[in-house]
Design an enzyme around this catalytic site. Sequence first.
Site, PDB file in Angstrom:
ATOM      1  N   LYS A  58       0.828  -1.209   0.000  1.00  0.00           N
ATOM      2  CA  LYS A  58       0.000   0.000   0.000  1.00  0.00           C
ATOM      3  C   LYS A  58       0.867   1.265   0.000  1.00  0.00           C
ATOM      4  O   LYS A  58       2.083   1.192   0.084  1.00  0.00           O
ATOM      5  CB  LYS A  58      -0.956  -0.012   1.202  1.00  0.00           C
ATOM      6  CG  LYS A  58      -2.003  -1.127   1.119  1.00  0.00           C
ATOM      7  CD  LYS A  58      -2.891  -0.965  -0.094  1.00  0.00           C
ATOM      8  CE  LYS A  58      -4.091  -1.900  -0.091  1.00  0.00           C
ATOM      9  NZ  LYS A  58      -3.776  -3.318  -0.311  1.00  0.00           N
TER      10      LYS A  58
HETATM   11  C1  LIG Z   1     -10.154  -2.588  -1.635  1.00  0.00           C
HETATM   12  C2  LIG Z   1      -9.495  -3.293  -0.494  1.00  0.00           C
HETATM   13  N1  LIG Z   1     -10.122  -3.347   0.683  1.00  0.00           N
HETATM   14  C3  LIG Z   1      -9.583  -3.948   1.746  1.00  0.00           C
HETATM   15  C4  LIG Z   1      -8.360  -4.556   1.663  1.00  0.00           C
HETATM   16  C5  LIG Z   1      -7.825  -5.264   2.869  1.00  0.00           C
HETATM   17  O1  LIG Z   1      -6.666  -4.682   3.365  1.00  0.00           O
HETATM   18  P1  LIG Z   1      -5.811  -5.449   4.468  1.00  0.00           P
HETATM   19  O2  LIG Z   1      -4.864  -6.371   3.742  1.00  0.00           O
HETATM   20  O3  LIG Z   1      -5.078  -4.376   5.204  1.00  0.00           O
HETATM   21  O4  LIG Z   1      -6.746  -6.190   5.319  1.00  0.00           O
HETATM   22  C6  LIG Z   1      -7.659  -4.525   0.457  1.00  0.00           C
HETATM   23  C7  LIG Z   1      -6.344  -5.172   0.386  1.00  0.00           C
HETATM   24  O5  LIG Z   1      -5.644  -5.163  -0.576  1.00  0.00           O
HETATM   25  C8  LIG Z   1      -8.239  -3.884  -0.649  1.00  0.00           C
HETATM   26  O6  LIG Z   1      -7.624  -3.851  -1.835  1.00  0.00           O
END
Ligand SMILES: Cc1ncc(COP(=O)(O)O)c(C=O)c1O
Length: 427
Positions: A208
């Site tokens: 990210k």
């Molecule tokens: C659109 C979206 N929402 C939520 C997430 C979840 O993030 P995390 O890996 O921090 O749980 C991601 C992860 O890539 C994502 O692309």
Amino acid sequence: MNLNSEEFIPFARPDLGAAEEEAALRVIRGGWLTTGKENQAFEEEFIAALGNTSRSLEVQANEGGSSDLWALGVNSATAGLHLALAAGGIGPGDFVVMSPYTFVSTAEVVLYRGAKPLFCDVEPGTFHLDVDRVKKLLRHPWLGRKIKAVIPVHISGCSWRIRELAQVCREKGVLCIEDAAHTFPSEAEGKAHGTWGDVGVFSFYANKTITTGEGGMVVTPRQDLAEQIRPMRLHGIDREVWNRYQKNATGAEYDIVTLGYKYNLPDLGAAIGRVQLSRAWELRDARRAIAKIYGEGLGDRDWLQLPFLGDGSNPSDWENENFTNNSHSWHLFILRLVPEKLSISRNEFVAELKERAIGTSLHFLPLHRMSYYRRMKIGGEGPFPEVEGLSDRAISLPLFPSMTEAQVRRVIAEVLKIGDTFSQRHG
Ligand SMILES: Cc1ncc(COP(=O)(O)O)c(C=O)c1O
């Protein structure tokens, strides 16, 4: 053609340096690894930074609410989304509207709550939830009454019609949870993404725009939600753990005040996150510079479409050196192929790029096509023609702050070589 002797250009690469190393060492040597003072400082600094992403804090004040925000560190955006739904009281029998063009986190957390995701198509030409369709669903005689939340996903780093969507949700008394996993730092109309709805959830996953390895931040202008989420992220305990172990602690007793989860952000990650946060604009500017070169280099082909920017502009318009578009965090540069102009499929295109030692990713493989979602009949049957058309032709190109200009130009050259070859052969 096998060009695998070329240096591989990965799709993503975190940008961590000496300052992050020092921060991690500070925590390791300090002897307090789990959630503590670093997390608390990270939360405070994140709130300040959200103000910073805005051109004008007045915009925030003019929205009618207070400009107070609460931020709560969590160990992933997935955890944050789950907590937002739990605090919002979403449960069995409730429907939650979202596009199936997202990562599985957005939908699975709804299932954790015993509620039902309700898939809705994206607006033509965008990657984002079709607000007119959402309004129609909310007006539906019986379904409308069951819809208790909407989750717009700010795909790639920008949003679309978020003011309108947040407003409709407010009017209908429906929770608006922004999945802001891709959008830090960026804003819509001078107001930071993640601060438009009832809750905004950011991700600090390794690829990210800023990272803690794994981690996330929940942001809300609603004190009632913040007060519920705070204990829920750590087993429902009524106080911060680290307070109980300090020299001046006021007793070892604690209470469990709600059903909680093990979703806290450890200090090791938070300390790294604080450094990343202080570099967020530098990292975003580096991403933006890369996106600009991509936009200019790929701009004039009829067999591709440049990324959707959320504000009506186009990367190829970026001729001005001082261009400062704050509406995009540039987590992803999603190229859209135009299948009618090409005799190569998206997957074949990706394979060609791999042959040329270029990494890519796919955003997103839509949820309604996933076997579990089909088998369990989750989300509704559709059709979702916009999502289908989009996801069959989207390719996310390499984009990370330390990418060199030579690497960006090599990607452009190879994309053009492949596309030009297969567009000439077409028909
Ligand atoms: C659109 C979206 N929402 C939520 C997430 C979840 O993030 P995390 O890996 O921090 O749980 C991601 C992860 O890539 C994502 O692309």
